[in-house]
Design a protein around this motif. Structure first.
Motif, PDB file in Angstrom:
ATOM      1  N   GLU A  14      49.972  47.819  34.216  1.00 57.40           N
ATOM      2  CA  GLU A  14      50.907  46.722  33.904  1.00 57.40           C
ATOM      3  C   GLU A  14      50.763  45.590  34.909  1.00 57.40           C
ATOM      4  O   GLU A  14      50.825  44.411  34.548  1.00 57.40           O
ATOM      5  CB  GLU A  14      52.338  47.254  33.892  1.00 57.40           C
ATOM      6  CG  GLU A  14      52.623  48.147  32.701  1.00 57.40           C
ATOM      7  CD  GLU A  14      53.960  48.865  32.798  1.00 57.40           C
ATOM      8  OE1 GLU A  14      54.462  49.305  31.749  1.00 57.40           O
ATOM      9  OE2 GLU A  14      54.499  49.008  33.925  1.00 57.40           O
ATOM     10  N   HIS A  15      50.563  45.957  36.165  1.00 51.69           N
ATOM     11  CA  HIS A  15      50.370  44.935  37.201  1.00 51.69           C
ATOM     12  C   HIS A  15      49.115  44.107  36.899  1.00 51.69           C
ATOM     13  O   HIS A  15      49.132  42.871  36.994  1.00 51.69           O
ATOM     14  CB  HIS A  15      50.258  45.617  38.565  1.00 51.69           C
ATOM     15  CG  HIS A  15      49.948  44.690  39.684  1.00 51.69           C
ATOM     16  ND1 HIS A  15      50.778  43.642  40.048  1.00 51.69           N
ATOM     17  CD2 HIS A  15      48.870  44.622  40.519  1.00 51.69           C
ATOM     18  CE1 HIS A  15      50.234  42.977  41.056  1.00 51.69           C
ATOM     19  NE2 HIS A  15      49.077  43.549  41.355  1.00 51.69           N
ATOM     20  N   LEU A  16      48.029  44.770  36.504  1.00 57.16           N
ATOM     21  CA  LEU A  16      46.801  44.038  36.190  1.00 57.16           C
ATOM     22  C   LEU A  16      47.008  43.121  34.981  1.00 57.16           C
ATOM     23  O   LEU A  16      46.518  41.985  34.952  1.00 57.16           O
ATOM     24  CB  LEU A  16      45.650  45.020  35.933  1.00 57.16           C
ATOM     25  CG  LEU A  16      45.141  45.721  37.201  1.00 57.16           C
ATOM     26  CD1 LEU A  16      44.210  46.875  36.852  1.00 57.16           C
ATOM     27  CD2 LEU A  16      44.424  44.720  38.110  1.00 57.16           C
ATOM     28  N   ALA A  17      47.746  43.618  33.979  1.00 56.34           N
ATOM     29  CA  ALA A  17      48.021  42.778  32.804  1.00 56.34           C
ATOM     30  C   ALA A  17      48.869  41.568  33.204  1.00 56.34           C
ATOM     31  O   ALA A  17      48.647  40.451  32.719  1.00 56.34           O
ATOM     32  CB  ALA A  17      48.720  43.593  31.721  1.00 56.34           C
ATOM     33  N   ASP A  18      49.830  41.780  34.106  1.00 59.09           N
ATOM     34  CA  ASP A  18      50.633  40.652  34.612  1.00 59.09           C
ATOM     35  C   ASP A  18      49.714  39.598  35.239  1.00 59.09           C
ATOM     36  O   ASP A  18      49.863  38.397  35.006  1.00 59.09           O
ATOM     37  CB  ASP A  18      51.610  41.122  35.698  1.00 59.09           C
ATOM     38  CG  ASP A  18      52.805  41.888  35.136  1.00 59.09           C
ATOM     39  OD1 ASP A  18      53.027  41.838  33.907  1.00 59.09           O
ATOM     40  OD2 ASP A  18      53.503  42.546  35.934  1.00 59.09           O
ATOM     41  N   LEU A  19      48.781  40.071  36.062  1.00 61.15           N
ATOM     42  CA  LEU A  19      47.887  39.127  36.763  1.00 61.15           C
ATOM     43  C   LEU A  19      46.969  38.397  35.782  1.00 61.15           C
ATOM     44  O   LEU A  19      46.695  37.199  35.951  1.00 61.15           O
ATOM     45  CB  LEU A  19      47.029  39.870  37.800  1.00 61.15           C
ATOM     46  CG  LEU A  19      47.735  40.470  39.010  1.00 61.15           C
ATOM     47  CD1 LEU A  19      46.704  41.041  39.988  1.00 61.15           C
ATOM     48  CD2 LEU A  19      48.601  39.438  39.712  1.00 61.15           C
ATOM     49  N   ALA A  20      46.486  39.115  34.770  1.00 61.16           N
ATOM     50  CA  ALA A  20      45.577  38.497  33.798  1.00 61.16           C
ATOM     51  C   ALA A  20      46.317  37.406  33.017  1.00 61.16           C
ATOM     52  O   ALA A  20      45.801  36.289  32.841  1.00 61.16           O
ATOM     53  CB  ALA A  20      45.007  39.558  32.856  1.00 61.16           C
ATOM     54  N   LEU A 279      43.929  39.164  42.947  1.00 58.40           N
ATOM     55  CA  LEU A 279      43.749  40.607  43.058  1.00 58.40           C
ATOM     56  C   LEU A 279      43.190  41.004  44.411  1.00 58.40           C
ATOM     57  O   LEU A 279      43.600  41.985  45.016  1.00 58.40           O
ATOM     58  CB  LEU A 279      42.750  41.012  41.976  1.00 58.40           C
ATOM     59  CG  LEU A 279      42.658  42.463  41.642  1.00 58.40           C
ATOM     60  CD1 LEU A 279      44.006  42.970  41.175  1.00 58.40           C
ATOM     61  CD2 LEU A 279      41.626  42.632  40.541  1.00 58.40           C
ATOM     62  N   ALA A 280      42.208  40.250  44.853  1.00 59.60           N
ATOM     63  CA  ALA A 280      41.522  40.591  46.094  1.00 59.60           C
ATOM     64  C   ALA A 280      41.596  39.395  47.010  1.00 59.60           C
ATOM     65  O   ALA A 280      40.622  38.694  47.204  1.00 59.60           O
ATOM     66  CB  ALA A 280      40.065  40.964  45.792  1.00 59.60           C
ATOM     67  N   PRO A 281      42.797  39.109  47.550  1.00 61.97           N
ATOM     68  CA  PRO A 281      42.920  37.901  48.360  1.00 61.97           C
ATOM     69  C   PRO A 281      42.004  37.991  49.570  1.00 61.97           C
ATOM     70  O   PRO A 281      41.975  38.992  50.249  1.00 61.97           O
ATOM     71  CB  PRO A 281      44.381  37.879  48.788  1.00 61.97           C
ATOM     72  CG  PRO A 281      45.064  38.962  48.045  1.00 61.97           C
ATOM     73  CD  PRO A 281      44.012  39.906  47.551  1.00 61.97           C
ATOM     74  N   HIS A 282      41.237  36.957  49.748  1.00 63.26           N
ATOM     75  CA  HIS A 282      40.220  36.964  50.793  1.00 63.26           C
ATOM     76  C   HIS A 282      40.301  35.701  51.599  1.00 63.26           C
ATOM     77  O   HIS A 282      39.626  35.532  52.558  1.00 63.26           O
ATOM     78  CB  HIS A 282      38.840  37.041  50.147  1.00 63.26           C
ATOM     79  CG  HIS A 282      38.895  36.491  48.767  1.00 63.26           C
ATOM     80  ND1 HIS A 282      38.602  37.214  47.658  1.00 63.26           N
ATOM     81  CD2 HIS A 282      39.369  35.315  48.327  1.00 63.26           C
ATOM     82  CE1 HIS A 282      38.858  36.487  46.584  1.00 63.26           C
ATOM     83  NE2 HIS A 282      39.322  35.346  46.967  1.00 63.26           N
TER      84      HIS A 282
END
Ligand SMILES: CC(C)(COP(=O)(O)OP(=O)(O)OC[C@H]1O[C@@H](n2cnc3c(N)ncnc32)[C@H](O)[C@@H]1O)[C@@H](O)C(=O)NCCC(=O)NCCS
Ligand SMILES: Nc1ncnc2c1ncn2[C@@H]1O[C@H](COP(=O)(O)OP(=O)(O)OP(=O)(O)O)[C@@H](O)[C@H]1O
Length: 290
Positions: A14-20, A279-282
């Motif tokens: 669900e978190h990934l879907a939120d981000l997408a 997702l992968a803050p760099h």
């Protein structure tokens, strides 16, 4: 009583879907984008508008969540997962077309963000490049159930001009996202461009080399060449944060509208860039903030 509303942490899928979905909304809202739908209007599109882009983005949440969840259950890149993702992608596309009454708002985005959502689940904690590499491995597997449509706009212009399209961009590990979009986003942030300008610069970096089949379909090779050169000119003039860059950006927007061209493929890949960035803050925090 507030206790009546149970609060549950979202699952990883669900978190990934939120981000997408958030990445798609951020892409749509970003303004001024040359030729594309944004807060100002419909760009070169007569059948799209911002409300439709938002509704379409929200309609894709269940598809992204299902793709990430399928990856969680399978746990690795496999033929079975590839076929499940293909079916979920087609279901998502059907839902998108239902919500938009038949208008293609996000076909390319379902493909890119669907693969990346699944890959992000498989590669939890990995770098953007690691996630893109896993998405590429999935994209390289054949999906026997996929209806190969030789008449899609993308397929037709790829044949006609001998260029690579959305499928190959994924199969090669999203080089436009990893090498152009993300690098420019970080460089512009570091230079203090401000978030919206950094995102515009990321879009322009993608546009400056992508063989965008949306542009080829509507405006041919001349349109593609002018898009790439125009985007490069903005960045060379100092990017969206500079006065000279803004002037070039206005010229590019005018040019894209005159050619009826809209860099929809680049827009999808900007959304993919924003997804991986969250997702992968760099990025080191921009100077002056925090
Ligand atoms: C691969 C896809 C995009 C079809 O490509 P094709 O070129 O035939 O189609 P079409 O012209 O209709 O759409 C291409 C879309 O990609 C975007 N795009 C255009 N050029 C590019 C490019 N160079 N790179 C990336 N995206 C691009 C555009 O925005 C456009 O919306 C996809 O729709 C598909 O086949 N999906 C099958 C379902 C599936 O397997 N899903 C897997 C899980 S998500
Ligand atoms: N902000 C945006 N504005 C316009 N298009 C966008 C935007 N964000 C993403 N796109 C992408 O651009 C594509 C729309 O391009 P286009 O209208 O050329 O598609 P088409 O349906 O293939 O062609 P046509 O409208 O010429 O029949 C969508 O598939 C979508 O993925």
């Amino acid at each position: 009583m507030s206790a009546l509303i149970a609060r549950q942490a979202p699952s990883a899928a669900e978190h990934l879907a939120d981000l997408a979905v958030q990445a798609l909304v951020d892409e749509a809202d970003l303004s001024p984008k040359p030729g594309l739908v944004d807060r100002r209007g419909s760009g070169a599109h007569s059948d799209l508008h911002l409300g439709l882009m938002h509704a379409s983005a929200q309609s894709l949440w269940p598809a992204f969540a299902a793709m990430a969840d399928a990856a969680r259950r399978e746990g690795r890149v496999s033929q079975a997962l590839r076929e499940t993702l293909g079916q979920l992608g087609r279901d998502g596309e059907a839902e998108m077309l239902r919500v938009t009454a038949g208008v293609n708002t996000h076909r390319g985005a379902i493909w890119a963000l669907g693969l990346l959502s699944a890959a992000a689940m498989l590669e939890s904690g990995a770098s953007a490049g690691g996630i893109a590499a896993s998405a590429a491995a999935l994209a390289r597997l054949d999906d026997p159930a996929a209806p190969h449509n030789p008449d899609s706009h993308g397929a037709r212009v790829c044949r006609r001009y001998g260029v690579l399209g959305a499928r190959e961009q994924a199969q090669h590990g999203f080089p436009a996202v990893i090498e152009d979009g993300l690098l420019q986003l970080l460089a512009s942030r570091r230079a203090g461009a401000g978030e919206q300008n950094a995102r515009l610069d990321a879009l322009l970096a993608i546009m400056s080399s992508l063989t965008d089949t949306c542009v080829l379909h509507r405006a041919g090779l001349e349109g593609l060449t002018r898009m790439q050169a125009g985007a490069r000119a903005v960045l060379e003039a100092g990017g969206a944060a500079s006065l000279a860059g803004r002037r070039q950006l206005r010229l590019l927007d005018r040019d894209m509208l005159a050619l009826n061209a809209s860099p929809g493929g680049a827009a999808d890949l900007l959304a993919a860039t924003l997804f991986l960035d969250r997702l992968a803050p760099h990025a080191p925090a921009p100077t002056g903030s925090n």
